[in-house]
Motif scaffolding. Structure first.
Motif, PDB file in Angstrom:
ATOM      1  N   VAL A  73     -16.684  -6.923  52.232  1.00 32.79           N
ATOM      2  CA  VAL A  73     -16.701  -8.005  51.086  1.00 32.79           C
ATOM      3  C   VAL A  73     -15.870  -7.363  49.827  1.00 32.79           C
ATOM      4  O   VAL A  73     -15.134  -8.072  49.124  1.00 32.79           O
ATOM      5  N   ALA A  74     -16.218  -5.798  49.600  1.00 36.35           N
ATOM      6  CA  ALA A  74     -15.752  -5.198  48.296  1.00 36.35           C
ATOM      7  C   ALA A  74     -14.081  -5.078  48.560  1.00 36.35           C
ATOM      8  O   ALA A  74     -13.490  -5.333  47.534  1.00 36.35           O
ATOM      9  N   SER A  75     -13.702  -5.151  49.766  1.00 39.11           N
ATOM     10  CA  SER A  75     -12.399  -4.738  49.945  1.00 39.11           C
ATOM     11  C   SER A  75     -11.597  -6.169  49.890  1.00 39.11           C
ATOM     12  O   SER A  75     -10.396  -6.059  48.972  1.00 39.11           O
ATOM     13  N   PHE A  76     -11.944  -7.052  50.291  1.00 37.91           N
ATOM     14  CA  PHE A  76     -11.538  -8.383  50.058  1.00 37.91           C
ATOM     15  C   PHE A  76     -11.359  -8.903  48.428  1.00 37.91           C
ATOM     16  O   PHE A  76     -10.534  -9.256  47.921  1.00 37.91           O
ATOM     17  N   ALA A  77     -12.572  -8.505  48.056  1.00 40.18           N
ATOM     18  CA  ALA A  77     -12.665  -8.576  46.382  1.00 40.18           C
ATOM     19  C   ALA A  77     -11.754  -7.902  45.686  1.00 40.18           C
ATOM     20  O   ALA A  77     -11.046  -8.554  44.750  1.00 40.18           O
ATOM     21  N   LEU A  78     -11.455  -6.749  46.026  1.00 37.55           N
ATOM     22  CA  LEU A  78     -10.594  -5.751  45.260  1.00 37.55           C
ATOM     23  C   LEU A  78      -8.973  -6.389  45.260  1.00 37.55           C
ATOM     24  O   LEU A  78      -8.382  -6.401  44.606  1.00 37.55           O
ATOM     25  N   VAL A  79      -8.986  -6.801  46.747  1.00 35.73           N
ATOM     26  CA  VAL A  79      -7.530  -7.429  46.799  1.00 35.73           C
ATOM     27  C   VAL A  79      -7.244  -8.935  46.002  1.00 35.73           C
ATOM     28  O   VAL A  79      -6.300  -8.792  45.337  1.00 35.73           O
ATOM     29  N   LEU A  80      -8.285  -9.827  45.770  1.00 35.79           N
ATOM     30  CA  LEU A  80      -8.363 -11.000  45.094  1.00 35.79           C
ATOM     31  C   LEU A  80      -8.190 -10.361  43.593  1.00 35.79           C
ATOM     32  O   LEU A  80      -7.541 -11.172  42.812  1.00 35.79           O
ATOM     33  N   TYR A  81      -8.960  -9.334  43.270  1.00 35.86           N
ATOM     34  CA  TYR A  81      -8.908  -8.820  41.782  1.00 35.86           C
ATOM     35  C   TYR A  81      -7.427  -8.368  41.496  1.00 35.86           C
ATOM     36  O   TYR A  81      -6.983  -8.705  40.454  1.00 35.86           O
ATOM     37  N   GLY A  82      -6.780  -7.620  42.435  1.00 34.67           N
ATOM     38  CA  GLY A  82      -5.292  -7.325  42.099  1.00 34.67           C
ATOM     39  C   GLY A  82      -4.626  -8.495  42.086  1.00 34.67           C
ATOM     40  O   GLY A  82      -3.575  -8.392  41.173  1.00 34.67           O
ATOM     41  N   LEU A  83      -4.702  -9.436  42.742  1.00 32.46           N
ATOM     42  CA  LEU A  83      -4.051 -10.507  42.715  1.00 32.46           C
ATOM     43  C   LEU A  83      -4.049 -11.609  41.579  1.00 32.46           C
ATOM     44  O   LEU A  83      -3.308 -11.805  40.769  1.00 32.46           O
ATOM     45  N   GLY A  84      -5.424 -11.300  40.968  1.00 31.42           N
ATOM     46  CA  GLY A  84      -5.832 -12.033  39.730  1.00 31.42           C
ATOM     47  C   GLY A  84      -5.021 -11.409  38.597  1.00 31.42           C
ATOM     48  O   GLY A  84      -4.628 -12.001  37.641  1.00 31.42           O
ATOM     49  N   VAL A  99      -8.809 -18.811  31.523  1.00 26.38           N
ATOM     50  CA  VAL A  99      -9.263 -19.099  33.036  1.00 26.38           C
ATOM     51  C   VAL A  99      -8.744 -17.899  33.879  1.00 26.38           C
ATOM     52  O   VAL A  99      -9.557 -17.573  34.745  1.00 26.38           O
ATOM     53  N   LEU A 100      -7.733 -17.547  34.025  1.00 29.79           N
ATOM     54  CA  LEU A 100      -7.354 -16.438  34.940  1.00 29.79           C
ATOM     55  C   LEU A 100      -8.204 -15.089  34.668  1.00 29.79           C
ATOM     56  O   LEU A 100      -8.364 -14.410  35.704  1.00 29.79           O
ATOM     57  N   ARG A 101      -8.271 -14.777  33.485  1.00 29.29           N
ATOM     58  CA  ARG A 101      -9.214 -13.566  33.094  1.00 29.29           C
ATOM     59  C   ARG A 101     -10.552 -13.604  33.719  1.00 29.29           C
ATOM     60  O   ARG A 101     -11.421 -12.817  34.180  1.00 29.29           O
ATOM     61  N   THR A 102     -11.153 -14.936  33.514  1.00 28.61           N
ATOM     62  CA  THR A 102     -12.463 -15.206  34.038  1.00 28.61           C
ATOM     63  C   THR A 102     -12.439 -14.980  35.610  1.00 28.61           C
ATOM     64  O   THR A 102     -13.505 -14.715  36.114  1.00 28.61           O
ATOM     65  N   LEU A 164       0.271  -5.613  35.314  1.00 26.87           N
ATOM     66  CA  LEU A 164       1.003  -5.372  36.612  1.00 26.87           C
ATOM     67  C   LEU A 164       0.629  -3.801  37.143  1.00 26.87           C
ATOM     68  O   LEU A 164       0.504  -3.843  38.317  1.00 26.87           O
ATOM     69  N   MET A 165       0.428  -3.047  36.222  1.00 25.72           N
ATOM     70  CA  MET A 165       0.434  -1.739  36.939  1.00 25.72           C
ATOM     71  C   MET A 165      -1.012  -1.724  37.691  1.00 25.72           C
ATOM     72  O   MET A 165      -1.227  -1.038  38.492  1.00 25.72           O
ATOM     73  N   LEU A 166      -1.948  -2.057  36.772  1.00 22.32           N
ATOM     74  CA  LEU A 166      -3.362  -1.986  37.233  1.00 22.32           C
ATOM     75  C   LEU A 166      -3.528  -2.854  38.727  1.00 22.32           C
ATOM     76  O   LEU A 166      -4.322  -2.459  39.668  1.00 22.32           O
TER      77      LEU A 166
END
Length: 384
Positions: A73-84, A99-102, A164-166
């Motif tokens: 779950v942490a791995s998928f969350a990190l990918v979604l976080y990167g996309l966000g 909205v996007l930051r939330t 974009l860097m992060l």
């Protein structure tokens, strides 16, 4: 069977990426406000949205980790976080950024608590404090580095480049973690179902209630009280500029990093009760010293022991959270994080009122008194 701890450096990188989301905006607010055509004060919902979602998301991500696997779950969350983060770089107005930051904060909050819960599964309790210290290196380095790096990147390429860097870092680390987790055997959890039942079990135990109360008071006094006001104290009382105040506060991160290197020795030397007592006493003395500091140099000197003492004290509470509900460890650690964020929210309001009524000295003196009382209470009460 003992888990493969070669995953720990990758999890520390994940903690760096997720923890960096908190500090990313610190130097970017004036640039972001100018680009979106608003004042800096209007960006408060952008900052609050990420923080509130980060805390509120724990209600779901903890049980998800127990049900489907903490690292998965942490791995998928990190990918979604990167996309966000990547999508947030293209925000076109204030509303879209809020909205996007939330949404980004909602998934970012899964990474660090689930990683700590996985350490609870992987490491015997007597070694857990030191291992969590090693993992926290990533988060501590994020506190030290992300703000300055974000500001430098934005200076040359704009605030969107910092996002974009992060985002790139989070996506790369998330992809590597996903690749590793696909080869890992599924976690076996004793937790049943997915919902609020595990939280009720945690709060039904006296030790669980004590731990959640300690986390809330910890968040109130430090995350909502002393820490947020240090920079403004240095600027308004001692006349430092923002950059100079940032360098002074960064010394806290150096103390924290020093703790991560010495954690194993300190646990062996002091034990849990000693870490709570010494860490809490050192924090209280340092905060009291800041309250009466005659110059900024004393605030700077005190940041180093404060950084070490904070993780001595807070690290014990985190380790205990991993053992509060072993059959639903991710839920317990997420509940700890929720209590911390709730305390932070209340503390920001309470200490803001203290500042308005009595000034900065009263804020730091009050935080010192609360931390001293909390440390004494935690040291005298049983962990289980």
């Amino acid at each position: 069977m003992r888990a493969d701890l070669t995953l720990l450096p990758l999890l520390a990188l994940a903690g760096f990426a997720a923890g960096g989301g908190m500090r990313l905006l610190d130097p970017l607010l004036p640039l972001l406000a100018a680009d979106l055509g608003v004042g800096v004060a209007a960006l408060a919902p952008v900052v609050a949205g990420f923080t509130l979602a980060y805390g509120a998301g724990q209600l779901v991500t903890g049980p998800l980790g127990d049900r489907y696997g903490k690292v998965h779950v942490a791995s998928f969350a990190l990918v979604l976080y990167g996309l966000g983060l990547a999508v947030s770089a293209f925000a076109w107005d204030l509303s879209s950024m809020v909205v996007l930051r939330t949404a980004t904060g909602l998934v970012a909050g899964a990474v660090i608590p689930l990683a700590i819960a996985w350490i609870g599964d992987a490491v015997p309790y007597e070694e857990r404090q030191a291992t969590i210290g090693r993992f926290l290196t990533g988060m501590v380095m994020a506190q030290l580095l992300i703000g300055p790096i974000s500001g430098m990147v934005a200076e040359f390429a704009g605030w969107r480049a910092s996002f974009l860097m992060l985002a790139a870092l989070a996506l790369v680390v998330g992809a590597l973690l996903l690749r590793r987790t696909l080869r890992m055997p599924p976690e076996r959890s004793e937790a049943r179902g997915l919902g609020l039942g595990q939280y009720a079990r945690l709060l039904g135990a006296p030790a669980g209630r004590r731990l959640m109360a300690a986390a809330a008071v910890d968040g109130l006094a430090l995350f909502g009280g002393a820490f947020p006001f240090t920079g403004a104290y240095l600027i308004e009382i001692f006349g430092l500029n923002a950059g100079e105040a940032g360098l002074v506060v960064a010394v806290f991160g150096l103390g924290s990093f020093l703790y991560t290197r010495l954690a194993r020795r300190m646990v062996g030397l002091l034990g849990e009760t000693g870490l709570i007592a010494v860490g809490g006493a050192t924090l209280a003395i340092a905060l009291a010293g800041i309250a009466v500091a005659p110059g900024w140099w004393l605030v700077a000197v005190l940041q180093l022991p404060m950084g070490m003492a904070f993780y001595m004290f807070h690290g014990v509470l985190q380790a205990r959270a991993t053992e509060a509900l072993p059959e639903a460890r991710a839920t317990a650690v997420s509940a700890f994080a929720m209590a911390l964020f709730l305390g932070q929210s209340v503390g920001a309001l309470a200490f803001g009122a203290v500042l308005h009524a009595a000034g900065y000295g009263a804020v730091f003196a009050g935080a010192a008194a609360v931390v001293a009382a909390l440390a004494a209470w935690v040291a005298m009460t049983p962990a289980r």
